[in-house]
Design a protein around this motif. Structure first.
Motif, PDB file in Angstrom:
ATOM      1  N   GLN A 129       0.816  -1.210   0.000  1.00 19.31           N
ATOM      2  CA  GLN A 129       0.000   0.000   0.000  1.00 19.31           C
ATOM      3  C   GLN A 129       0.850   1.262   0.000  1.00 19.31           C
ATOM      4  O   GLN A 129       0.383   2.341   0.344  1.00 19.31           O
ATOM      5  CB  GLN A 129      -1.007   0.016   1.160  1.00 19.31           C
ATOM      6  CG  GLN A 129      -1.864  -1.228   1.258  1.00 19.31           C
ATOM      7  CD  GLN A 129      -2.462  -1.663  -0.075  1.00 19.31           C
ATOM      8  OE1 GLN A 129      -3.001  -0.845  -0.793  1.00 19.31           O
ATOM      9  NE2 GLN A 129      -2.361  -2.933  -0.399  1.00 19.31           N
ATOM     10  N   SER A 130       2.105   1.109  -0.403  1.00 17.51           N
ATOM     11  CA  SER A 130       2.986   2.250  -0.609  1.00 17.51           C
ATOM     12  C   SER A 130       4.018   1.858  -1.667  1.00 17.51           C
ATOM     13  O   SER A 130       4.259   0.678  -1.907  1.00 17.51           O
ATOM     14  CB  SER A 130       3.663   2.666   0.696  1.00 17.51           C
ATOM     15  OG  SER A 130       4.453   1.617   1.201  1.00 17.51           O
ATOM     16  N   ILE A 131       4.600   2.845  -2.283  1.00 18.51           N
ATOM     17  CA  ILE A 131       5.602   2.608  -3.312  1.00 18.51           C
ATOM     18  C   ILE A 131       6.984   2.875  -2.726  1.00 18.51           C
ATOM     19  O   ILE A 131       7.250   3.966  -2.209  1.00 18.51           O
ATOM     20  CB  ILE A 131       5.330   3.500  -4.548  1.00 18.51           C
ATOM     21  CG1 ILE A 131       4.009   3.066  -5.198  1.00 18.51           C
ATOM     22  CG2 ILE A 131       6.480   3.422  -5.546  1.00 18.51           C
ATOM     23  CD1 ILE A 131       3.609   3.865  -6.411  1.00 18.51           C
ATOM     24  N   SER A 132       7.822   1.856  -2.798  1.00 18.88           N
ATOM     25  CA  SER A 132       9.187   1.962  -2.282  1.00 18.88           C
ATOM     26  C   SER A 132      10.087   2.633  -3.317  1.00 18.88           C
ATOM     27  O   SER A 132       9.682   2.881  -4.457  1.00 18.88           O
ATOM     28  CB  SER A 132       9.727   0.559  -1.973  1.00 18.88           C
ATOM     29  OG  SER A 132       9.920  -0.146  -3.201  1.00 18.88           O
ATOM     30  N   ASP A 187      13.925  12.860  -6.613  1.00 16.72           N
ATOM     31  CA  ASP A 187      12.487  12.890  -6.928  1.00 16.72           C
ATOM     32  C   ASP A 187      11.708  12.082  -5.908  1.00 16.72           C
ATOM     33  O   ASP A 187      10.666  12.502  -5.427  1.00 16.72           O
ATOM     34  CB  ASP A 187      12.226  12.328  -8.332  1.00 16.72           C
ATOM     35  CG  ASP A 187      12.667  13.257  -9.439  1.00 16.72           C
ATOM     36  OD1 ASP A 187      12.963  14.439  -9.146  1.00 16.72           O
ATOM     37  OD2 ASP A 187      12.722  12.793 -10.592  1.00 16.72           O
ATOM     38  N   PHE A 188      12.226  10.899  -5.589  1.00 15.37           N
ATOM     39  CA  PHE A 188      11.557  10.020  -4.633  1.00 15.37           C
ATOM     40  C   PHE A 188      11.485  10.676  -3.253  1.00 15.37           C
ATOM     41  O   PHE A 188      10.434  10.691  -2.622  1.00 15.37           O
ATOM     42  CB  PHE A 188      12.287   8.677  -4.545  1.00 15.37           C
ATOM     43  CG  PHE A 188      11.652   7.716  -3.578  1.00 15.37           C
ATOM     44  CD1 PHE A 188      10.500   7.023  -3.926  1.00 15.37           C
ATOM     45  CD2 PHE A 188      12.204   7.488  -2.331  1.00 15.37           C
ATOM     46  CE1 PHE A 188       9.907   6.134  -3.044  1.00 15.37           C
ATOM     47  CE2 PHE A 188      11.616   6.608  -1.440  1.00 15.37           C
ATOM     48  CZ  PHE A 188      10.462   5.932  -1.799  1.00 15.37           C
ATOM     49  N   LYS A 189      12.582  11.232  -2.807  1.00 12.67           N
ATOM     50  CA  LYS A 189      12.622  11.871  -1.485  1.00 12.67           C
ATOM     51  C   LYS A 189      11.715  13.096  -1.429  1.00 12.67           C
ATOM     52  O   LYS A 189      11.174  13.412  -0.381  1.00 12.67           O
ATOM     53  CB  LYS A 189      14.048  12.237  -1.104  1.00 12.67           C
ATOM     54  CG  LYS A 189      14.881  11.022  -0.749  1.00 12.67           C
ATOM     55  CD  LYS A 189      16.290  11.396  -0.391  1.00 12.67           C
ATOM     56  CE  LYS A 189      17.084  10.144  -0.049  1.00 12.67           C
ATOM     57  NZ  LYS A 189      18.494  10.432   0.190  1.00 12.67           N
ATOM     58  N   ALA A 190      11.549  13.773  -2.551  1.00 12.29           N
ATOM     59  CA  ALA A 190      10.684  14.957  -2.590  1.00 12.29           C
ATOM     60  C   ALA A 190       9.212  14.581  -2.449  1.00 12.29           C
ATOM     61  O   ALA A 190       8.402  15.383  -1.978  1.00 12.29           O
ATOM     62  CB  ALA A 190      10.900  15.727  -3.895  1.00 12.29           C
ATOM     63  N   ILE A 191       8.874  13.361  -2.830  1.00  8.75           N
ATOM     64  CA  ILE A 191       7.476  12.922  -2.781  1.00  8.75           C
ATOM     65  C   ILE A 191       7.126  12.315  -1.429  1.00  8.75           C
ATOM     66  O   ILE A 191       6.117  12.641  -0.823  1.00  8.75           O
ATOM     67  CB  ILE A 191       7.181  11.887  -3.887  1.00  8.75           C
ATOM     68  CG1 ILE A 191       7.432  12.503  -5.252  1.00  8.75           C
ATOM     69  CG2 ILE A 191       5.747  11.376  -3.784  1.00  8.75           C
ATOM     70  CD1 ILE A 191       7.471  11.477  -6.362  1.00  8.75           C
ATOM     71  N   GLU A 246      11.290   1.734 -10.964  1.00  3.46           N
ATOM     72  CA  GLU A 246      10.666   1.012 -12.076  1.00  3.46           C
ATOM     73  C   GLU A 246       9.626   1.896 -12.777  1.00  3.46           C
ATOM     74  O   GLU A 246       9.557   1.927 -14.008  1.00  3.46           O
ATOM     75  CB  GLU A 246      10.003  -0.273 -11.582  1.00  3.46           C
ATOM     76  CG  GLU A 246       9.431  -1.097 -12.713  1.00  3.46           C
ATOM     77  CD  GLU A 246       8.871  -2.429 -12.262  1.00  3.46           C
ATOM     78  OE1 GLU A 246       7.993  -2.949 -12.975  1.00  3.46           O
ATOM     79  OE2 GLU A 246       9.298  -2.950 -11.227  1.00  3.46           O
ATOM     80  N   LEU A 247       8.828   2.616 -12.006  1.00  3.63           N
ATOM     81  CA  LEU A 247       7.853   3.536 -12.571  1.00  3.63           C
ATOM     82  C   LEU A 247       8.547   4.579 -13.446  1.00  3.63           C
ATOM     83  O   LEU A 247       8.142   4.834 -14.576  1.00  3.63           O
ATOM     84  CB  LEU A 247       7.057   4.218 -11.450  1.00  3.63           C
ATOM     85  CG  LEU A 247       6.231   5.454 -11.813  1.00  3.63           C
ATOM     86  CD1 LEU A 247       5.106   5.102 -12.763  1.00  3.63           C
ATOM     87  CD2 LEU A 247       5.673   6.101 -10.555  1.00  3.63           C
ATOM     88  N   MET A 248       9.599   5.171 -12.932  1.00  9.54           N
ATOM     89  CA  MET A 248      10.317   6.203 -13.674  1.00  9.54           C
ATOM     90  C   MET A 248      10.950   5.621 -14.943  1.00  9.54           C
ATOM     91  O   MET A 248      10.948   6.266 -15.993  1.00  9.54           O
ATOM     92  CB  MET A 248      11.371   6.864 -12.789  1.00  9.54           C
ATOM     93  CG  MET A 248      10.769   7.628 -11.601  1.00  9.54           C
ATOM     94  SD  MET A 248       9.678   8.969 -12.095  1.00  9.54           S
ATOM     95  CE  MET A 248      10.886  10.230 -12.424  1.00  9.54           C
TER      96      MET A 248
END
Length: 154
Positions: free
Chosen positions: A108-111, A131-135, A117-119
């Motif tokens: 229920q969360s994206i690691s 980008d990940f840390k900003a979200i 993988e999404l990027m």
């Protein structure tokens, strides 16, 4: 179409009673399955509508909702706006589908790895770690993901 009989004037005792009905272990948290049953049984949502709201209500990606989150939602102006507005509901369904595709461990969360993988799939070439840390702070919950997509005003 789901209906809500709750508003900002609904007494806490009524909301607590409904919440307690599904908080069988009295942990102060309702898990995803219990929340699904509450939304479909007591609020008349379809399974698909309930899935959208489960993702929206789980603000921290913990797979559960506390009483305060539940109460805040039922007393908010939002209530059932996201499913009563068909265009908004359609976009939310697409966002849930995308979120689930990349939440490969179903946490229920994206690691960070899932986000990478999404990027990659999007062909993005930015600094993924920043980008990940900003979200999110170590993981991205669905509400954070929805804000990041910028598909809807949230």
């Amino acid at each position: 179409m789901a209906q809500s009989y709750f508003n900002e004037n609904t007494p806490d005792v009524v909301l607590r009673s409904l919440f307690a009905k599904y908080d069988a272990d009295q942990s102060g948290q309702i898990g995803r399955d219990e929340l699904s049953t509450l939304l479909t049984t007591d609020l008349g949502m379809t399974d698909s509508q309930a899935e959208v709201y489960i993702h929206l209500l789980d603000k921290d990606g913990s797979s559960s909702v506390c009483f305060d989150e539940f109460k805040q939602w039922l007393r908010s102006d939002e209530k059932l706006k996201s499913i009563n507005d068909q265009a908004r509901y359609h976009v939310l369904c697409k966002a849930v589908e995308m979120f689930k595709k990349y939440d490969t461990d179903e946490s229920q969360s994206i690691s960070s790895d899932e986000f990478e993988e999404l990027m990659n799939d999007l062909g993005a070439s930015s600094d993924r770690e920043s980008d990940f840390k900003a979200i999110g702070n170590g993981k991205i919950s669905f509400p954070e993901f929805l804000k990041w997509l910028k598909w809807l005003k949230v």
